[in-house]
Design an enzyme around this catalytic site. Structure first.
Site, PDB file in Angstrom:
ATOM      1  N   ASN A 153       0.812  -1.233   0.000  1.00  0.00           N
ATOM      2  CA  ASN A 153       0.000   0.000   0.000  1.00  0.00           C
ATOM      3  C   ASN A 153       0.842   1.278   0.000  1.00  0.00           C
ATOM      4  O   ASN A 153       0.496   2.258  -0.668  1.00  0.00           O
ATOM      5  CB  ASN A 153      -0.999  -0.015   1.157  1.00  0.00           C
ATOM      6  CG  ASN A 153      -0.336  -0.046   2.496  1.00  0.00           C
ATOM      7  OD1 ASN A 153       0.748  -0.599   2.656  1.00  0.00           O
ATOM      8  ND2 ASN A 153      -0.958   0.570   3.469  1.00  0.00           N
ATOM      9  N   GLY A 229       2.040  -5.989   7.320  1.00  0.00           N
ATOM     10  CA  GLY A 229       1.130  -6.636   6.375  1.00  0.00           C
ATOM     11  C   GLY A 229      -0.131  -7.081   7.084  1.00  0.00           C
ATOM     12  O   GLY A 229      -0.481  -6.552   8.144  1.00  0.00           O
ATOM     13  N   GLU A 251       3.529  -5.231  12.362  1.00  0.00           N
ATOM     14  CA  GLU A 251       2.586  -4.118  12.158  1.00  0.00           C
ATOM     15  C   GLU A 251       1.493  -4.659  11.257  1.00  0.00           C
ATOM     16  O   GLU A 251       1.731  -4.878  10.063  1.00  0.00           O
ATOM     17  CB  GLU A 251       3.284  -2.935  11.472  1.00  0.00           C
ATOM     18  CG  GLU A 251       4.442  -2.339  12.260  1.00  0.00           C
ATOM     19  CD  GLU A 251       3.991  -1.584  13.491  1.00  0.00           C
ATOM     20  OE1 GLU A 251       2.804  -1.202  13.546  1.00  0.00           O
ATOM     21  OE2 GLU A 251       4.800  -1.412  14.409  1.00  0.00           O
ATOM     22  N   CYS A 285      -3.330   1.472   6.355  1.00  0.00           N
ATOM     23  CA  CYS A 285      -3.728   0.752   7.574  1.00  0.00           C
ATOM     24  C   CYS A 285      -4.343   1.704   8.598  1.00  0.00           C
ATOM     25  O   CYS A 285      -5.052   1.279   9.488  1.00  0.00           O
ATOM     26  CB  CYS A 285      -2.524   0.038   8.167  1.00  0.00           C
ATOM     27  SG  CYS A 285      -1.128   1.141   8.411  1.00  0.00           S
ATOM     28  N   GLU A 463       7.365   0.634  16.235  1.00  0.00           N
ATOM     29  CA  GLU A 463       8.425   1.126  15.363  1.00  0.00           C
ATOM     30  C   GLU A 463       8.561   2.628  15.582  1.00  0.00           C
ATOM     31  O   GLU A 463       7.758   3.230  16.272  1.00  0.00           O
ATOM     32  CB  GLU A 463       8.079   0.815  13.899  1.00  0.00           C
ATOM     33  CG  GLU A 463       8.028  -0.680  13.635  1.00  0.00           C
ATOM     34  CD  GLU A 463       7.867  -1.039  12.168  1.00  0.00           C
ATOM     35  OE1 GLU A 463       7.287  -0.239  11.413  1.00  0.00           O
ATOM     36  OE2 GLU A 463       8.329  -2.127  11.786  1.00  0.00           O
TER      37      GLU A 463
HETATM   38  P1  NDP Z   1       0.232  -9.353   3.210  1.00  0.00           P
HETATM   39  O1  NDP Z   1       0.208  -9.830   4.607  1.00  0.00           O
HETATM   40  O2  NDP Z   1      -0.456 -10.165   2.182  1.00  0.00           O
HETATM   41  O3  NDP Z   1       1.719  -9.185   2.690  1.00  0.00           O
HETATM   42  C1  NDP Z   1       2.677  -8.347   3.297  1.00  0.00           C
HETATM   43  C2  NDP Z   1       4.057  -8.820   2.898  1.00  0.00           C
HETATM   44  O4  NDP Z   1       4.288 -10.114   3.436  1.00  0.00           O
HETATM   45  C3  NDP Z   1       4.236  -8.964   1.387  1.00  0.00           C
HETATM   46  O5  NDP Z   1       5.559  -8.634   1.056  1.00  0.00           O
HETATM   47  C4  NDP Z   1       3.964 -10.440   1.182  1.00  0.00           C
HETATM   48  O6  NDP Z   1       4.518 -10.938   0.010  1.00  0.00           O
HETATM   49  C5  NDP Z   1       4.634 -11.018   2.412  1.00  0.00           C
HETATM   50  N1  NDP Z   1       4.169 -12.350   2.799  1.00  0.00           N
HETATM   51  C6  NDP Z   1       2.997 -12.966   2.491  1.00  0.00           C
HETATM   52  N2  NDP Z   1       2.966 -14.209   3.028  1.00  0.00           N
HETATM   53  C7  NDP Z   1       4.145 -14.385   3.693  1.00  0.00           C
HETATM   54  C8  NDP Z   1       4.709 -15.456   4.453  1.00  0.00           C
HETATM   55  N3  NDP Z   1       4.056 -16.597   4.651  1.00  0.00           N
HETATM   56  N4  NDP Z   1       5.949 -15.294   4.978  1.00  0.00           N
HETATM   57  C9  NDP Z   1       6.623 -14.141   4.809  1.00  0.00           C
HETATM   58  N5  NDP Z   1       6.141 -13.090   4.079  1.00  0.00           N
HETATM   59  C10 NDP Z   1       4.911 -13.208   3.547  1.00  0.00           C
HETATM   60  O7  NDP Z   1      -0.323  -7.859   3.252  1.00  0.00           O
HETATM   61  P2  NDP Z   1      -0.649  -6.925   2.022  1.00  0.00           P
HETATM   62  O8  NDP Z   1       0.572  -6.762   1.176  1.00  0.00           O
HETATM   63  O9  NDP Z   1      -1.907  -7.408   1.391  1.00  0.00           O
HETATM   64  O10 NDP Z   1      -0.886  -5.524   2.745  1.00  0.00           O
HETATM   65  C11 NDP Z   1      -2.087  -5.160   3.288  1.00  0.00           C
HETATM   66  C12 NDP Z   1      -2.126  -5.387   4.780  1.00  0.00           C
HETATM   67  O11 NDP Z   1      -1.060  -4.696   5.408  1.00  0.00           O
HETATM   68  C13 NDP Z   1      -3.379  -4.857   5.424  1.00  0.00           C
HETATM   69  O12 NDP Z   1      -3.880  -5.799   6.331  1.00  0.00           O
HETATM   70  C14 NDP Z   1      -2.913  -3.631   6.158  1.00  0.00           C
HETATM   71  O13 NDP Z   1      -3.697  -3.280   7.261  1.00  0.00           O
HETATM   72  C15 NDP Z   1      -1.548  -4.022   6.574  1.00  0.00           C
HETATM   73  N6  NDP Z   1      -0.746  -2.841   6.853  1.00  0.00           N
HETATM   74  C16 NDP Z   1      -0.422  -2.562   8.158  1.00  0.00           C
HETATM   75  C17 NDP Z   1       0.286  -1.419   8.475  1.00  0.00           C
HETATM   76  C18 NDP Z   1       0.684  -1.108   9.897  1.00  0.00           C
HETATM   77  O14 NDP Z   1       1.564  -0.268  10.076  1.00  0.00           O
HETATM   78  N7  NDP Z   1       0.095  -1.731  10.896  1.00  0.00           N
HETATM   79  C19 NDP Z   1       0.680  -0.450   7.444  1.00  0.00           C
HETATM   80  C20 NDP Z   1       0.288  -0.850   6.114  1.00  0.00           C
HETATM   81  C21 NDP Z   1      -0.403  -1.998   5.851  1.00  0.00           C
HETATM   82  P3  NDP Z   1       3.711 -10.956  -1.393  1.00  0.00           P
HETATM   83  O15 NDP Z   1       2.613 -10.002  -1.324  1.00  0.00           O
HETATM   84  O16 NDP Z   1       4.776 -10.545  -2.329  1.00  0.00           O
HETATM   85  O17 NDP Z   1       3.269 -12.359  -1.585  1.00  0.00           O
END
Ligand code: NDP
Length: 482
Positions: A153, A229, A251, A285, A463
């Protein structure tokens, strides 16, 4: 079709192809076209990156603070110098308006490096004298190889938010951006080369989370994982990391309340609420997706909010008057639309929006009108689950007690906005609300020194500022008897 850009991994100071030679397609969400290829890296690529990072740790961890400060500052300067290029790449990869990438994402990525370049020069350890018989002092040492994994995002913004403190503290890094938005991380590789970052200090391995990401999290030589994520992914990572006693900073998701009292500064609240609802297509987020409005102003708010949101232009990210760009992917668009269907099934009325938009010349892009729903119970699925798109639910409330119950009813606890002129009420709610970050009469006003993170299922750890430097170091206490 023009030739596809080929993204490459950044390992041991060089741009390299993935070991197995496999690539994934990278899609421009504004047009639906494939425009680049991304390494489909796996455990072999991660093993190589970790090996080089481990070798580089010996010298990087012993470099002077001044040296690390200078090199991180140089990276920050180069990000600024390449603002236009990086903003264009971010917008094309993610679908966000170009002006937003220029004004927010890329300047913040530069600020992250500058901030931690400076913060490390002030990072001090503690000393405690014990009953005038001994002195205790604490040494903080970098951990070794750490992994940073970030979402799609706010791609470069969040990627650098992790990498900069990790490097500043003397760690070496193996990092992975989201496979949906890898382009600015790739460009960062070339910036780090230009800045003279020694080989192996930062390694960027592209690919899917379930292969490359998981290999990083599981690797025995990776001592800590900083992850941003989704909550379900965070759970998986925690399960993999826990038996190996890795340090974890998670996070995760949010379902943030925006609590509006009748005595607020109405115009300021309305303008900010439009931003907190729909900035970046609602894919932040911190967006306030549950809007609670005190009953005396509920009808007025509803009318004004719908009017204002109706005027937000959904369009191609390059157009300067676009306020809502494209959603990040076809599958994310489907997910958001499925929640609009669910909202209707749960008795919600869509006051405005929620329809797909066809943008002339970009008919295959993933565009959606911002949507406002009313009439939903606070505890229905639409109001409990993270949608992460341009969708908000508005609800009236009568008392402070009632709105606190609604606001705290979700599994998440990331952020909250409170709109009131009553200071006592603002402090009362700030103390009772279950959220790691509370904004009073504002939203997303950030100071990089403050602790940033969520309660409950929104994550563990904080963080920012000293919290990030503490996370990326380990304390050792030395006690000397006089
Ligand atoms: P994901 O959890 O799908 O992915 C985040 C990252 O983790 C990506 O690089 C993804 O790779 C990687 N990933 C996925 N599965 C695994 C695994 N099993 N092991 C290690 N890495 C993995 O989140 P999104 O990218 O869809 O982002 C959206 C989410 O992030 C929302 O829930 C949002 O709320 C949260 N978010 C939280 C924030 C905070 O500060 N609390 C800030 C911004 C977002 P790939 O996608 O390449 O498969």
């Amino acid at each position: 079709m023009s030739e596809l850009i080929k993204i490459r991994n950044y390992v041991n100071g060089k741009l390299v192809d993935p070991v197995m030679g496999k690539y994934l397609e990278n899609i421009n969400p504004a047009s639906g076209e494939v425009y680049a290829l991304i390494p489909d890296s796996d455990g072999k690529d991660v093993d190589a990156a970790v090996k080089y990072a481990k070798e580089a740790f010996h010298s990087w961890s012993k470099t002077s603070i001044e040296y690390r400060h200078d090199i991180l500052s140089k990276i920050s300067d180069l990000i600024r110098d390449n603002l236009k290029l990086l903003a264009k790449a971010e917008s094309k990869d993610n679908g966000k308006p170009l002006w937003l990438a220029k004004e927010v994402d890329i300047p913040r990525a530069a600020a992250n490096f500058k901030f931690f370049a400076n913060a490390i020069t002030l990072f001090a350890s503690q000393a405690h004298e014990t009953d005038q018989t001994a002195i205790n002092y604490t040494i903080r040492r970098p951990l070794g190889v750490v992994s940073c994994i970030s979402p799609w995002n706010l791609p470069l913004y969040l990627f650098t938010w992790k990498i900069a403190p990790a490097l500043a503290a003397g760690n070496t890094v193996v990092a992975k951006p989201s496979e949906l938005t890898p382009m600015t991380a790739f460009l960062l590789s070339t910036i780090c080369m230009e800045a003279g970052l020694p080989a192996g200090v930062l390694n960027i391995v592209h690919g899917y989370g379930h292969s490359a990401g998981q290999a990083m999290v599981s690797h025995d030589d990776v001592k800590a994982v900083s992850f941003t994520g989704g909550t379900e992914t965070g759970q998986k990572i925690a399960t993999l990391a826990a038996p190996k006693f890795k340090k974890l900073s998670l996070e995760l998701g949010g379902k943030n309340p925006n609590i509006i009292f009748a005595d607020c500064d109405y115009d300021d609240m309305l303008a900010t609420t439009i931003q907190s609802s729909f900035s970046n297509q609602g894919q932040i987020c911190l967006c306030g997706s549950r809007i609670f409005v005190e009953r005396p102003i509920y009808e007025k708010f509803k009318k004004d909010f719908v009017e204002a949101v109706r005027k937000l232009k959904v369009g191609h990210p390059d157009q300067p008057d676009t306020r809502i760009g494209a959603l990040v992917s076809a599958s994310h668009l489907d997910k958001v639309k499925s929640y609009l269907e669910l909202a209707k099934e749960e008795g919600g009325k869509i006051l405005f929006g929620g329809k797909e938009v066809i943008v002339e010349g970009f008919e295959n892009g993933y565009y959606l009108e911002p949507a406002i729903i009313e009439g939903l119970a606070f505890d229905c699925r639409t109001n409990q689950e993270e949608i992460f798109g341009p969708v908000v639910s508005i609800m009236p409330f009568d008392t402070e007690k009632e709105v606190l119950e609604y606001a705290n009813s979700v599994r998440y606890g990331l952020s909250c906005s409170i709109w009131t002129q009553n200071l006592k009420r603002a402090t009362r709610i700030s103390s009772e609300i279950e959220a790691g970050i509370v904004w009073v009469n504002t939203w997303m006003l950030r100071d990089l020194r403050t602790p940033f993170g969520g309660m409950k299922d929104s994550g563990i750890g904080r963080e920012g500022g000293l919290d990030a430097l503490n996370f990326f170091t380990e304390a050792k206490n030395v006690c000397i008897k006089y």
